[in-house]
Design a protein around this motif. Structure first.
Motif, mmCIF file in Angstrom:
data_model
loop_
_atom_site.group_PDB
_atom_site.id
_atom_site.type_symbol
_atom_site.label_atom_id
_atom_site.label_comp_id
_atom_site.label_asym_id
_atom_site.label_seq_id
_atom_site.Cartn_x
_atom_site.Cartn_y
_atom_site.Cartn_z
ATOM 1 N N VAL A 140 0.847 -1.182 0.000
ATOM 2 C CA VAL A 140 0.000 0.000 0.000
ATOM 3 C C VAL A 140 0.888 1.239 0.000
ATOM 4 O O VAL A 140 1.817 1.337 0.805
ATOM 5 N N THR A 234 -6.403 -0.215 5.908
ATOM 6 C CA THR A 234 -6.027 -1.098 4.805
ATOM 7 C C THR A 234 -5.379 -2.344 5.401
ATOM 8 O O THR A 234 -4.893 -2.331 6.530
ATOM 9 N N ILE A 243 -9.239 -2.708 1.539
ATOM 10 C CA ILE A 243 -9.488 -1.375 2.061
ATOM 11 C C ILE A 243 -10.851 -1.393 2.751
ATOM 12 O O ILE A 243 -11.827 -1.921 2.195
#
Length: 319
Positions: A140, A234, A243
């Protein structure tokens, strides 16, 4: 907030002097003033979470530990500009709040200078260190998202989720929405340079552009009230990045909790499935983007349900 006035006297004298060797002294004293003011602000607003020494061991504990600045823990870049920007706007989906309405720009720069000096030997990231490479687990990246095309605006706060299959998913997070799907390399942290706070550089070619990159919100109540998708977290612990967010009504009530995952299908033609696991406290209506297919009726009643929106891929300039 009060600052020591004694530093103003030598600064004024330095400005009146015609001797060139005085200038570095003035700059040093200005830096010392910023550090001193930054320490006061840090101890007042930051130390309870991040610790008095910046080690992340403050008196307030959260589900997600606070950043350790002495270990170089910076979410959006390690420059003073990037740290000040994070201080201003916070980090959505975490306990880190925004301070833009509490501190002036000068105060945020002062505290950012102080925070940056918890790790004084930490070098600015080199060009060859800025690319994030997805290997066996999802990654991420959080940061500013560039405008997808010249007619659209950039998003100051965004998330890009990269999966091991070389597909990545670009989200705005002020009101969580999938903007695009990309294929190829992941992200270059352009915001880790001298101009910290620059947009991320997304390296994959666009293969899905959701409603031309500017989609409306997906969710309303059954009465048509738009629901705000407020980021929670997340997760990269599974095969695909996740998410999670709450769907919040205008009166502040949480209408539903959503965990969203995007994945590719297998077969003669690759498709993107946007999968929603929804825990609805009351009925919700989903409004899919144009040119998509859905798995079931858009009315989601109260309870636990899954819903899938399928996107077709078009040719992208993959890297």
């Amino acid at each position: 907030m009060k600052y020591p006035l004694i530093l103003c006297i030598p600064l004024a004298l330095a400005n009146c002097s015609t001797e060139p060797e005085k200038e570095p002294v003035t700059q040093s004293m200005e830096s010392a003033s910023a550090m001193q003011g930054g320490e006061e602000i840090y101890m007042l607003y930051c130390a309870q979470c991040h610790g008095a020494t910046g080690d992340g061991n403050g008196v307030l504990k959260h589900d997600r530990p606070a950043r350790s600045f002495i270990d170089g823990g910076y979410s959006f870049g390690n420059t003073v500009h990037a740290i000040a920007k994070t201080t201003a706007f916070g980090i959505p989906g975490t306990p880190m709040p925004p301070f833009v309405d509490m501190l002036s720009a000068e105060q945020m720069e002062s505290v950012a200078t102080y925070i940056r000096n918890f790790a004084p030997t930490l070098a600015e990231a080199r060009e060859d260190e800025k690319e994030m490479v997805v290997t066996d687990s999802p990654l991420v990246a959080r940061g500013m998202l560039p405008a997808i095309n010249p007619t659209l605006k950039l998003h100051p706060r965004g998330i890009v989720i990269g999966n091991p299959d070389r597909f990545s998913y670009e989200y705005r997070v002020d009101d969580v929405r999938l903007l695009s799907v990309r294929q190829g390399r992941f992200v270059l942290r352009a915001d880790w340079g001298e101009r910290g706070g620059a947009p991320l550089e997304l390296l994959g070619g666009v293969v899905v552009l959701v409603d031309n990159g500017d989609p409306d919100g997906l969710f309303t109540t059954k009465d048509g009230e738009a629901l705000h998708a407020k980021l929670k977290s997340t997760n990269t612990m599974h095969n695909y990045g996740e998410i999670s967010y709450n769907l919040v009504a205008q009166d502040g009530r949480v209408v539903a909790q959503v965990m969203e995952t995007c994945r590719t299908t297998t077969g003669t033609r690759t498709l993107i499935e946007q999968v929603f696991d929804i825990q609805a406290n009351e009925s919700v209506i989903i409004h899919p983007p144009s040119n998509t297919d859905v798995s079931n009726a858009p009315l989601v009643p109260a309870g636990n349900h899954s819903f899938i929106i399928t996107h077709a891929i078009y040719g992208g300039d993959s890297k």
